[in-house]
Design an enzyme around this catalytic site. Structure first.
Site, mmCIF file in Angstrom:
data_model
loop_
_atom_site.group_PDB
_atom_site.id
_atom_site.type_symbol
_atom_site.label_atom_id
_atom_site.label_comp_id
_atom_site.label_asym_id
_atom_site.label_seq_id
_atom_site.Cartn_x
_atom_site.Cartn_y
_atom_site.Cartn_z
ATOM 1 C CB SER A 1 -0.782 0.127 0.964
ATOM 2 O OG SER A 1 -2.048 0.886 1.083
ATOM 3 C CG ASN A 2 1.309 4.323 -2.290
ATOM 4 O OD1 ASN A 2 2.348 3.589 -2.244
ATOM 5 N ND2 ASN A 2 0.731 4.759 -3.374
ATOM 6 N NE ARG A 3 5.043 6.575 5.524
ATOM 7 C CZ ARG A 3 4.978 5.910 6.848
ATOM 8 N NH1 ARG A 3 3.925 5.606 7.439
ATOM 9 N NH2 ARG A 3 6.139 5.258 6.925
ATOM 10 C CB VAL B 1 -3.129 4.927 -7.410
ATOM 11 C CG1 VAL B 1 -3.548 3.428 -7.892
ATOM 12 C CG2 VAL B 1 -4.725 5.658 -7.405
#
Ligand code: C5P
Length: 216
Positions: A27-29, A94
């Site tokens: 995921s991303n922050r 994203v």
């Protein structure tokens, strides 16, 4: 001031999560705050707002319809399902990659490092901005850059084919601070917004969209 009544606006927000197996993901922050504040500000101005959101810990803003998704592919499908729309605003962080396969069972730790293959996710902003039919009238992206901010943001706007890009400088210790400038870049102008708080950006962007639709 003219409102956005009768305008349908799709906003993406939050991170995407890309499952590796039932317990792990990439995921991303992203808190989702900026996208949620934009959705709220647009709804406040009368727009019919569809907020396509990755997993975040935020309540759905008043008068906004939220569609909850997890992965980038789900986010793209959810955005496309909301078209036609007048405006598309890509605020989501994203994930650039997803595992080539999602394992049905928890993978062995020792095997993951050598067997985890990644494939590139679709670029949602570019996909919507380059649609041959049903492209929203106004497509807006975000660019957080650590260096050569304006140059990189201008190039990103052209590469992604979006109408406007909101650029901000996230170098040094400005992340989360009040000091960084934000620019709105279009094909014919570059406007600096000295206010950088997320609610301020949401208000300025929403007013700019109102102005664009009222021909100002
Ligand atoms: O390429 P980069 O991630 O810096 O671009 C940021 C902009 O593109 C943001 O508006 C983000 O929401 C959007 N984006 C997207 N789909 C991706 C990657 C970024 O919509 N796969």
């Amino acid at each position: 001031m003219t409102s956005l009544t009768g305008k349908k606006i799709v906003v993406t927000a939050g991170p995407t999560i890309e499952a590796i197996d039932p317990v792990r993901f990439l995921s991303n922050r992203s808190s989702g705050k900026q996208g949620y504040l934009i959705a709220e500000a647009l709804a406040h101005r009368g727009a019919d707002v569809r907020l396509v959101s990755g997993p975040v810990c935020l309540p759905c803003p008043f008068d906004v319809t939220r569609i909850e998704v997890e992965s980038a592919c789900e986010m793209l499908a959810a955005v496309e399902a909301e078209l036609p729309a007048d405006v598309f605003i890509a605020v989501a962080a994203v994930s650039d990659w997803r595992p080539a396969e999602t394992r049905a069972r928890k993978a062995e730790k020792s095997a993951l490092a050598t067997t985890l293959h990644l494939v590139e996710n679709p670029d949602i902003l570019r996909t919507i901005a380059t649609r041959k039919t049903g492209r929203p009238d106004l497509v807006i992206g975000f660019a957080a850059e650590t260096h050569d901010v304006l140059e990189r943001a201008r190039a990103k706007r052209r590469r992604k084919d979006c109408d406007w890009i909101i650029a901000n400088d996230v170098s040094g210790d400005v992340m989360g601070g009040d000091e960084n400038a934000v620019w709105l870049i279009s094909d014919h102008e570059e406007i600096v917004w000295p206010r950088t708080q997320k609610a301020g950006i949401a208000a300025l962007l929403s007013d700019r969209i109102v102005a664009a639709f009222s021909g100002i």
